[in-house]
Write a protein that holds these residues in place. Structure first.
Motif: not given
Ligand SMILES: O=C(O)CCC(=O)C(=O)O
Length: 283
Positions: A95, A97, A105, A108, A110, A126, A139, A191, A197, A199, A208, A212, A214
């Motif tokens: 992720f 920026k 973001v 939402h 996930d 993350w 975030m 998380h 969450h 951002s 940035r 990340v 999962r």
């Molecule tokens: O990196 C972000 O700003 C959001 C990341 C996100 O939504 C997530 O990792 O679930």
């Protein structure tokens, strides 16, 4: 590097935990160097235009260093403290920026479009590869919101939104209650998949960057797509819910790129279910 009982309780009650020290400065430098090498390799192979998409989801099927990072004990021990000893890596995503960009973001949960149901057996780690603070668009978490079910979301398809459908949860979020997830390079947050969450934009002078991961337990099932894939990172999987993929041995091997395409096509049937427009171009 296991979590204390108190930290596990905090995670279960709040739906998140941070900051956790995962990597030191030389390790972060090495990860960033591997990332830059991967980008150079992508260019050398004529994959520049596909690069944003290839690193936005499932980078672990293409780049060996992602597997090394994901399996580092300082990252995986805390995950094991919460999910238990049998762990699968379902996705790895950058992720990013850029400095002074309006990328955001929206709020939402996930699990909404992943086809994995409402499971408690999925967790996101993350990892900050840059300074991540309010200015650079960290975030924000809404404490204990994971205790709700998956709520309805609406798609915005907003180009500035990094999410696949620009989706946002269709309820009012009390921003006053939100917590800023500020991290130094090498630190990580955890998380829950139902955590609310979001951002904001990056108004700082530097990119940035979040790497990340999962993670799932083998008991989680793909309920929407016909099939789904994962990489075993700890313990055993005797459930048969996942097609196991071995870690790659070099960047962007032709066979891995072929498999990657198949995996994305299969997963898109869950991610795009009911969408009225094309997903974000990074997908
Ligand atoms: O990196 C972000 O700003 C959001 C990341 C996100 O939504 C997530 O990792 O679930």
């Amino acid at each position: 590097m296991k979590l204390s009982d108190e930290q596990v309780d905090q995670y279960r009650s709040n739906g998140y935990l941070f900051p956790l020290d995962a990597f030191n400065a030389p390790q972060v430098e090495m990860i960033v160097a591997e990332f830059e090498q991967a980008q150079a390799d992508a260019s050398a192979l004529g994959l520049e235009s596909e690069w944003p998409r290839l690193i936005r989801a499932n980078a672990h099927y293409l780049l060996p260093f992602i597997y090394q990072v994901a399996t580092a004990p300082r990252l995986l021990d805390p995950v094991e403290s919460i999910l238990g000893p049998d762990l699968l890596l379902w996705s790895a995503e950058f992720f990013i920026k850029g400095a002074h960009t309006d990328k955001i973001v929206s709020w939402h949960q996930d699990l909404t479009y992943w086809g994995l149901g409402e499971t408690d057996d999925e967790i996101t780690a993350w990892v900050a590869l840059s300074e991540v603070n309010v200015e650079s668009g960290c975030m924000r978490f809404l404490p204990s919101s994971h205790q709700q079910r998956i709520l309805p979301h609406r798609d915005t398809f907003d180009e500035a939104n990094l999410l696949s459908r620009g989706q946002e949860v269709a309820v009012e979020v009390d921003e006053q209650q939100a917590v800023n997830v500020e991290l130094h390079p090498g630190q990580m947050s955890l998380h829950h998949g139902r955590m609310f969450h979001a951002s904001g934009p990056n108004s700082s002078d530097h990119d940035r960057i979040g790497l990340v991961f999962r993670f799932l337990t083998p008991s989680v099932r793909q309920l929407v797509a016909k099939r789904d894939y994962a990489m075993q990172v700890r313990g055993i999987d005797d459930r048969g819910n996942w097609i196991h993929v071995a870690p790659p041995t070099r960047n962007f091997a032709a066979a891995d790129l072929e498999l990657y395409k198949r995996i994305r096509a299969d997963q898109l049937s869950a991610l795009a279910e009911g969408a009225t427009q094309e997903l974000h171009k990074a997908y």
